[in-house]
Enzyme design. Structure first.
Site, PDB file in Angstrom:
ATOM      1  N   ASP A 143       0.663  -1.204   0.006  1.00  0.00           N
ATOM      2  CA  ASP A 143      -0.261  -0.051   0.072  1.00  0.00           C
ATOM      3  C   ASP A 143       0.802   1.365  -0.010  1.00  0.00           C
ATOM      4  OD1 ASP A 143      -2.592  -1.157  -0.083  1.00  0.00           O
ATOM      5  OD2 ASP A 143      -2.368  -1.802   1.836  1.00  0.00           O
ATOM      6  N   ASP A 202      -7.085  -3.578  -5.813  1.00  0.00           N
ATOM      7  CA  ASP A 202      -6.714  -2.390  -5.118  1.00  0.00           C
ATOM      8  C   ASP A 202      -5.239  -2.218  -5.532  1.00  0.00           C
ATOM      9  OD1 ASP A 202      -8.348  -4.083  -3.775  1.00  0.00           O
ATOM     10  OD2 ASP A 202      -8.352  -3.118  -2.098  1.00  0.00           O
TER      11      ASP A 202
HETATM   12  N1  GLY Z   1      -7.174  -1.557  -0.052  1.00  0.00           N
HETATM   13  C1  GLY Z   1      -8.408  -2.007   0.813  1.00  0.00           C
HETATM   14  C2  GLY Z   1      -9.958  -1.271   0.383  1.00  0.00           C
HETATM   15  O1  GLY Z   1     -10.156  -0.833  -0.561  1.00  0.00           O
HETATM   16  O2  GLY Z   1     -10.692  -1.601   1.310  1.00  0.00           O
END
Ligand code: GLY
Length: 426
Positions: A143, A202
């Site tokens: 992330d 994501d």
């Molecule tokens: N990356 C985690 C979400 O979108 O909840």
């Protein structure tokens, strides 16, 4: 309905004169009902014509957002970052810098500063970026794009410094360590009993940092990782209708797909709303960064899937999963809406004229809706967050119908993009 065909005040007047002059035999009460109905229609027609211009709505919304974030700044403890607010319990949760959302608060402040040039916003962004700095060396998360590019990436865009650039380069290097060339992807989450090498949709959002790193340093390895990850994801995450799975698990030794599942969606086969928005945004960035037309086509197809989905509500704020069997009696996800609006505005710059117009119209509708009291909280409420009604992880019973930092971030970004498109950059 074209506006010239809508019943207006003049047609109501005409109707009244008509009924009087022709001594129309309709019963008096019925006459009154018809006249009232026409006056109502005339009123709503007038209201539609008099709709506040979106740029004006946005200016007000951005000013309110800045005031709300100043309220947030005055109330947050010094060593933590905002995470969510639950209106039922009236409780806020905060996070440390390692949480995947840690960069959204400073990132939103950067956009709000860009709009208003209010130094208090920049000062608060800088203060909280300090808390994040150490994450540049974090190799335990995929992330880093969210965390470091939304914060330092925006700070550097507004006021470039060697210090920001170094942090961003280190972040890109840390993220790249999670790339496995056999799989052709960056690993999202750690291995568990269930998954060996899970990659989530994501992850498309973390690639922008890598493109920046190649542009900045001239080292093409970051670019190549981003392109390989996007190609593998396009091949394995997408279904024939251009919806996407949430999680694809790979065998890290062979690169074969083990299983395709969900973590945050309704079912393995379903279209988890935020995941669809992440994909749309991610492939739009892919086209912007590479100019490879296959990414533009892919983004257009995702946009079409979303915009024509039978479960897309009239106000264009998606339910948390497009396949939830409880629709319409289930939760919305304002974050999926704001990510989608921001992505569509950017995609409108690259698509052909017809598509472009439809993307802008759709995004305008989303922004207008989010700016209403149904979604925007009054200043001093909602734990200092701008938007209400996001859904983080419904199957995990976590962050359901709450305020979330990333809903705010992409909403503010969408409004800034809209202003820039209309030549009204703050
Ligand atoms: N990356 C985690 C979400 O979108 O909840």
């Amino acid at each position: 309905m074209p506006s010239r065909l809508r019943p207006g005040w003049h047609s109501s007047l005409f109707l009244m004169i008509f009924m009087k002059q022709t001594n129309h035999p309709m019963h008096r009460n019925k006459k009154i009902i018809v006249v009232v109905a026409f006056l109502f229609a005339a009123g709503s027609s007038f209201a539609q014509k008099a709709q506040t211009p979106l740029l004006k709505v946005i200016d007000t919304a951005l000013q309110k957002a800045a005031d709300q974030y100043k309220y947030m700044a005055a109330n947050i403890a010094p060593a933590v970052l905002p995470r969510n607010y639950n209106p039922l319990t009236k409780k806020s949760e905060t996070s440390n810098s390692g949480w995947w959302c840690s960069g959204f608060y400073p990132g939103t402040l950067n956009y709000l500063y860009e709009n208003s040039h209010d130094n208090a916003l920049w000062t608060e962004a800088t203060r909280t970026e300090k808390l994040l700095e150490k994450e540049q060396f974090n190799k335990g998360t995929h992330d880093l794009g969210f965390m470091m590019f939304c914060s330092f990436g925006n700070a550097n865009r507004l006021m470039p410094t060697a210090a920001y650039e170094e942090i961003l380069m280190n972040s890109a290097k840390s993220l790249s360590t999670r790339f496995n060339p056999t799989v052709g992807c960056i690993q999202s989450w750690g291995a568990t009993a269930k998954w060996k090498f899970p990659v989530i949709i994501d992850n498309m959002m973390n690639l922008e940092l890598l493109f920046w790193a190649t542009k900045h340093s001239g080292d093409s390895s970051f670019y190549k990782i981003a392109v390989t990850h996007a190609n593998t994801t396009m091949k394995n995450h997408y279904r024939p209708d251009y919806s996407s799975w949430h999680v694809v698990d790979y065998d890290p030794a062979t690169g074969n797909v083990n299983v395709k599942q969900t973590a945050q969606g309704y079912a393995d086969y379903s279209a988890w709303a935020r995941g669809q928005s992440w994909g749309l945004y991610g492939y739009t960035v892919m086209y912007r960064s590479t100019k490879d037309v296959k990414y533009l086509q892919h983004a257009n197809r995702i946009a079409n899937y979303l915009m024509t989905h039978p479960n897309m509500p009239a106000d264009k704020i998606p339910f948390w999963d497009y396949n939830s069997p409880e629709i319409p009696a289930t939760y919305r996800d304002a974050s999926a809406a704001s990510i989608m609006a921001s992505a569509l505005l950017e995609l409108s710059k690259y698509a052909d004229a017809k598509k472009s117009q439809s993307y802008i119209a759709f995004a305008e509708k989303v922004i207008r809706e989010l700016a209403t009291r149904a979604y925007t909280a009054p200043i001093g409420e909602n734990g200092g967050f701008i938007l209400k009604h996001s859904t983080g992880h419904l199957p995990g019973n976590s962050e359901v119908d709450v305020a979330l930092t990333y809903a705010d971030y992409y909403y503010v970004e969408a409004m800034m993009r809209y202003k820039a498109m209309k030549g009204k950059k703050g």
